[in-house]
Design an enzyme around this catalytic site. Structure first.
Site: not given
Length: 130
Positions: A82, A58, A86-87
């Site tokens: 990006h 992605h 967060e992940d």
């Protein structure tokens, strides 16, 4: 626009992404682009999306789409990174140390935006249930 509906929905290989940026910006920081590509793949590792696609596909697709808009190197690097804060176990400080303060600020901004979108979605779902 959903990246899956975009003509450039295939995952660009590292050299293809760098070439795409260099085609409109010959002064682009090739080393920075390469580092971000490798870092995103390494940090996301074997994570899979619900669809079964590798997670790193992605951000690479998004970066490829942004090259169509001839965006600057910092923005392309941000696209690659990006989801990392967060992940994965990466922190904002890790990003700042490896990619500079500008990229770290951009990544942080995207992370905050996605959290706001998620909150808005949860609120909408709660209202639907009510």
């Amino acid at each position: 626009m959903d990246p899956h509906d975009h003509p450039r929905s295939k995952v660009l290989r590292q050299f293809e992404l760098v070439e795409a940026v260099r085609a409109y910006d010959p002064t682009a920081d090739e080393a920075l682009l390469n580092r971000a590509y490798v870092y995103a793949m390494k940090m996301h590792g074997s994570q899979l999306r619900a669809s079964g696609d590798p997670y790193f596909a992605h951000p690479i697709q998004v970066a490829g789409i942004l090259t169509d808009y001839r965006l600057d190197t910092a923005t392309i690097v941000t696209a690659l990174l990006h989801d990392v804060v967060e992940d994965t176990s990466a922190t904002r400080d890790d990003i700042a140390g490896m990619f500079g303060e500008e990229v770290a600020s951009l990544v942080e901004g995207v992370t905050k935006l996605s959290r706001l979108e998620l909150q808005a979605e949860h609120t909408r779902q709660a209202e639907n249930l009510r």
